[in-house]
Motif scaffolding. Structure first.
Motif, PDB file in Angstrom:
ATOM      1  N   VAL A 200       0.782  -1.241   0.000  1.00  0.00           N
ATOM      2  CA  VAL A 200       0.000   0.000   0.000  1.00  0.00           C
ATOM      3  C   VAL A 200       0.811   1.287   0.000  1.00  0.00           C
ATOM      4  O   VAL A 200       1.922   1.358   0.522  1.00  0.00           O
ATOM      5  CB  VAL A 200      -1.011   0.040   1.177  1.00  0.00           C
ATOM      6  N   ALA A 201       0.180   2.337  -0.576  1.00  0.00           N
ATOM      7  CA  ALA A 201       0.651   3.714  -0.471  1.00  0.00           C
ATOM      8  C   ALA A 201       0.198   4.248   0.899  1.00  0.00           C
ATOM      9  O   ALA A 201      -0.279   3.493   1.748  1.00  0.00           O
ATOM     10  CB  ALA A 201       0.079   4.540  -1.624  1.00  0.00           C
ATOM     11  N   ASP A 202       0.336   5.551   1.080  1.00  0.00           N
ATOM     12  CA  ASP A 202       0.182   6.126   2.415  1.00  0.00           C
ATOM     13  C   ASP A 202      -1.267   6.380   2.849  1.00  0.00           C
ATOM     14  O   ASP A 202      -1.741   7.516   2.792  1.00  0.00           O
ATOM     15  CB  ASP A 202       0.987   7.441   2.459  1.00  0.00           C
TER      16      ASP A 202
ATOM     17  N   SER B  15      -8.125   4.336 -16.358  1.00  0.00           N
ATOM     18  CA  SER B  15      -7.454   3.977 -17.607  1.00  0.00           C
ATOM     19  C   SER B  15      -6.702   2.646 -17.491  1.00  0.00           C
ATOM     20  O   SER B  15      -6.289   2.080 -18.484  1.00  0.00           O
ATOM     21  CB  SER B  15      -6.472   5.080 -18.010  1.00  0.00           C
ATOM     22  N   PHE B  16      -6.514   2.152 -16.259  1.00  0.00           N
ATOM     23  CA  PHE B  16      -5.800   0.888 -16.076  1.00  0.00           C
ATOM     24  C   PHE B  16      -6.707  -0.341 -16.187  1.00  0.00           C
ATOM     25  O   PHE B  16      -6.248  -1.461 -16.082  1.00  0.00           O
ATOM     26  CB  PHE B  16      -5.095   0.862 -14.708  1.00  0.00           C
ATOM     27  N   PHE B  17      -8.041  -0.122 -16.348  1.00  0.00           N
ATOM     28  CA  PHE B  17      -8.933  -1.284 -16.395  1.00  0.00           C
ATOM     29  C   PHE B  17     -10.250  -0.893 -17.051  1.00  0.00           C
ATOM     30  O   PHE B  17     -10.446   0.260 -17.443  1.00  0.00           O
ATOM     31  CB  PHE B  17      -9.157  -1.842 -14.983  1.00  0.00           C
TER      32      PHE B  17
ATOM     33  N   SER C 133       9.448  -4.862 -10.595  1.00  0.00           N
ATOM     34  CA  SER C 133       8.538  -3.738 -10.366  1.00  0.00           C
ATOM     35  C   SER C 133       9.315  -2.628  -9.667  1.00  0.00           C
ATOM     36  O   SER C 133      10.513  -2.755  -9.431  1.00  0.00           O
ATOM     37  CB  SER C 133       7.349  -4.186  -9.498  1.00  0.00           C
ATOM     38  N   GLY C 134       8.630  -1.578  -9.318  1.00  0.00           N
ATOM     39  CA  GLY C 134       9.270  -0.485  -8.576  1.00  0.00           C
ATOM     40  C   GLY C 134       8.791   0.868  -9.042  1.00  0.00           C
ATOM     41  O   GLY C 134       8.318   1.016 -10.166  1.00  0.00           O
ATOM     42  N   TRP C 135       8.966   1.844  -8.140  1.00  0.00           N
ATOM     43  CA  TRP C 135       8.380   3.162  -8.384  1.00  0.00           C
ATOM     44  C   TRP C 135       9.328   4.071  -9.155  1.00  0.00           C
ATOM     45  O   TRP C 135       9.612   5.187  -8.755  1.00  0.00           O
ATOM     46  CB  TRP C 135       7.967   3.766  -7.046  1.00  0.00           C
TER      47      TRP C 135
HETATM   48  N1  THG Z   1       5.857  -0.896  -5.208  1.00  0.00           N
HETATM   49  C1  THG Z   1       5.307  -1.578  -4.193  1.00  0.00           C
HETATM   50  N2  THG Z   1       4.405  -1.024  -3.381  1.00  0.00           N
HETATM   51  C2  THG Z   1       4.043   0.261  -3.572  1.00  0.00           C
HETATM   52  C3  THG Z   1       4.578   1.019  -4.633  1.00  0.00           C
HETATM   53  C4  THG Z   1       5.528   0.398  -5.467  1.00  0.00           C
HETATM   54  N3  THG Z   1       3.148   0.828  -2.733  1.00  0.00           N
HETATM   55  C5  THG Z   1       2.958   2.241  -2.763  1.00  0.00           C
HETATM   56  C6  THG Z   1       2.979   2.810  -4.155  1.00  0.00           C
HETATM   57  N4  THG Z   1       4.171   2.321  -4.846  1.00  0.00           N
HETATM   58  C7  THG Z   1       1.714   2.394  -4.902  1.00  0.00           C
HETATM   59  N5  THG Z   1       1.525   3.125  -6.122  1.00  0.00           N
HETATM   60  C8  THG Z   1       1.996   2.693  -7.353  1.00  0.00           C
HETATM   61  C9  THG Z   1       1.791   3.497  -8.464  1.00  0.00           C
HETATM   62  C10 THG Z   1       2.237   3.086  -9.708  1.00  0.00           C
HETATM   63  C11 THG Z   1       2.894   1.885  -9.839  1.00  0.00           C
HETATM   64  C12 THG Z   1       3.116   1.106  -8.737  1.00  0.00           C
HETATM   65  C13 THG Z   1       2.647   1.495  -7.499  1.00  0.00           C
HETATM   66  C14 THG Z   1       3.370   1.393 -11.159  1.00  0.00           C
HETATM   67  N6  THG Z   1       2.755   1.823 -12.244  1.00  0.00           N
HETATM   68  C15 THG Z   1       3.157   1.431 -13.587  1.00  0.00           C
HETATM   69  C16 THG Z   1       2.705   2.525 -14.546  1.00  0.00           C
HETATM   70  O1  THG Z   1       1.992   3.427 -14.128  1.00  0.00           O
HETATM   71  O2  THG Z   1       3.091   2.445 -15.694  1.00  0.00           O
HETATM   72  C17 THG Z   1       2.631   0.093 -14.026  1.00  0.00           C
HETATM   73  C18 THG Z   1       1.177  -0.098 -13.820  1.00  0.00           C
HETATM   74  C19 THG Z   1       0.625  -1.308 -14.536  1.00  0.00           C
HETATM   75  O3  THG Z   1       1.168  -1.705 -15.572  1.00  0.00           O
HETATM   76  O4  THG Z   1      -0.402  -1.856 -14.078  1.00  0.00           O
HETATM   77  O5  THG Z   1       4.304   0.614 -11.249  1.00  0.00           O
HETATM   78  O6  THG Z   1       6.085   0.989  -6.414  1.00  0.00           O
HETATM   79  N7  THG Z   1       5.666  -2.836  -3.988  1.00  0.00           N
END
Ligand code: THG
Length: 393
Positions: free
Chosen positions: A126-128, A267-269, A198-200
């Motif tokens: 989760v986010a904040d 837009s994601f679904f 994955s990752g932000w």
């Molecule tokens: N990784 C993990 N937990 C998280 C985050 C993370 N928790 C908090 C926060 N980040 C949650 N928010 C997001 C927002 C965007 C994405 C991941 C978490 C992300 N988005 C891509 C995009 O926008 O292109 C892919 C989305 C998709 O293809 O469905 O990666 O980073 N563990």
């Protein structure tokens, strides 16, 4: 103006530390924010040098503040689907899926990454906001057969163009085969950690879900030892990079006051999918009538890297050149790559006609007030930013 030195954050036990806290301190962290009642680093050297390093090399991020809400039991799938309007019916085990969570009015609760362990076991990363309490409340009220808890798990992100090479040195060549938004157990020092691609950031990378504090610190040190030749550094989610990559930050760009549609997360679904979700009816009604506001991007061409848009101090709303509030300011940052000031704003309906098409018009411009009292022309761009389509690159 305020001449006091920058106030500092009094750190007590309520701001829970991660296993990597001492390391991050030793590595010269400059600033923290508070995220899920924990400390999350925001800067090591300077925002801009952290940014260039992330785009060129590899960084290890202590993102232990991305808490896992563990949902286990016969009704686990049912509860997760109840919380999100995104159809999770076809998600297989070992997959990550970005799932906005919303209430009965379609308003956002959070925007986590969900990890499916199996039908009866999910994590929401989760986010904040306090998803743990929301999930427990829903489960208790609906008498669902689930146990909801926050496990001792601290994600560690490895991000940047050299992340795959670094991960291969520490976990073996097999990590190269993990596809985007998949996770699988990978062994380090005899312990299997869940590792996801994955990752932000959009610089490529992995997230390691550390579930053993002691081994986690050994892993942390091993990543820095193996990464020395790659100029590895301690890092953190970077404001510049995440804005250029249009990664939204819950609480900054959108909040509990904004719907999934206003935030653009629909837009994601597909909202027409047949799902048993708390928010789906409200969202379909909103989609039919058009949202009241819309999260958009602004790009301001400027020769200066230090301009700031002005806001009304009480509402946090941006102002146009006449002083009229146009919408809540999300985030603003100077982009060194695109040489533009980038902004997110929850634009109110009078400033767009409620339909996506209108903000995609090439000519959409708005004169906004800057902090120094001057005004600047801002181009209104749909999110995610498409700098090529906008003619910026
Ligand atoms: N990784 C993990 N937990 C998280 C985050 C993370 N928790 C908090 C926060 N980040 C949650 N928010 C997001 C927002 C965007 C994405 C991941 C978490 C992300 N988005 C891509 C995009 O926008 O292109 C892919 C989305 C998709 O293809 O469905 O990666 O980073 N563990």
């Amino acid at each position: 103006m305020n001449t006091n030195p920058q106030p500092f954050l009094a750190i007590s036990n309520r701001l829970r530390a991660t296993p990597f806290y001492e390391r991050v301190r030793e590595q010269g962290v400059k600033a923290f924010t508070v995220y899920n009642h924990m400390l999350l680093a925001t800067e090591f050297d300077t925002l801009e040098s952290d940014y260039w390093h992330l785009c060129e090399h590899v960084q290890v991020w202590d993102v232990g503040a991305e808490r896992q809400v563990d949902i286990k039991g016969a009704d686990a799938h049912k509860l997760v689907q109840w919380m999100t309007p995104r159809d999770i019916g076809n998600v297989s085990a070992g997959r990550c899926v970005y799932v906005p969570l919303a209430d009965e009015n379609g308003k956002l609760i959070n925007d986590p990454v969900a990890l499916k362990h199996d039908d009866n076991h999910w994590w929401l990363s989760v986010a904040d906001s306090d998803v743990l309490l929301w999930a427990k409340g829903l489960a208790a009220a609906a008498r669902l057969n689930v146990v909801v808890h926050e496990p001792a798990v601290w994600p560690l992100a490895v991000q940047g163009p050299k992340s795959e090479d670094l991960m291969a040195k520490v976990f073996g060549e097999e990590v190269r085969d993990i596809r985007f938004f998949r996770f699988q157990p990978m062994v380090f020092n005899g312990h299997a950690f869940n590792v996801a691609r994955s990752g932000w950031s959009k610089q490529g990378g992995y997230e390691i879900y550390v579930d053993d504090a002691k081994l986690g610190v050994e892993l942390y040190d091993a990543l820095f030892a193996a990464g020395k030749v790659m100029q590895v550094r301690a890092g953190c989610p970077n404001l510049i990079e995440r804005m250029e990559s249009s990664l939204l930050s819950f609480g900054n760009d959108m909040t509990l006051d904004h719907t999934v549609i206003e935030s653009g997360l629909d837009s994601f679904f597909d909202l027409q999918a047949d799902v048993e979700s708390l928010s789906i009816d409200a969202l379909r009604r909103e989609q039919a009538r058009g949202p009241d506001r819309k999260l958009v991007g602004l790009a301001i061409a400027s020769a200066s890297d230090s301009i700031q848009v002005a806001t009304d101090p009480l509402s946090g709303y941006m102002l146009d050149h006449t002083g009229q509030a146009i919408g809540r300011l999300g985030t603003q940052v100077w982009s060194p790559k695109y040489q533009h000031h980038l902004v997110t704003v929850m634009l109110e309906r009078p400033f767009f006609n409620g339909h996506k098409e209108s903000v995609q018009e090439e000519s959409a411009q708005i004169a906004v007030q800057l902090l120094d009292g001057s005004s600047a022309q801002a181009r209104i761009l749909p999110l995610p930013f498409d700098f090529k389509a906008a003619g910026i690159v």
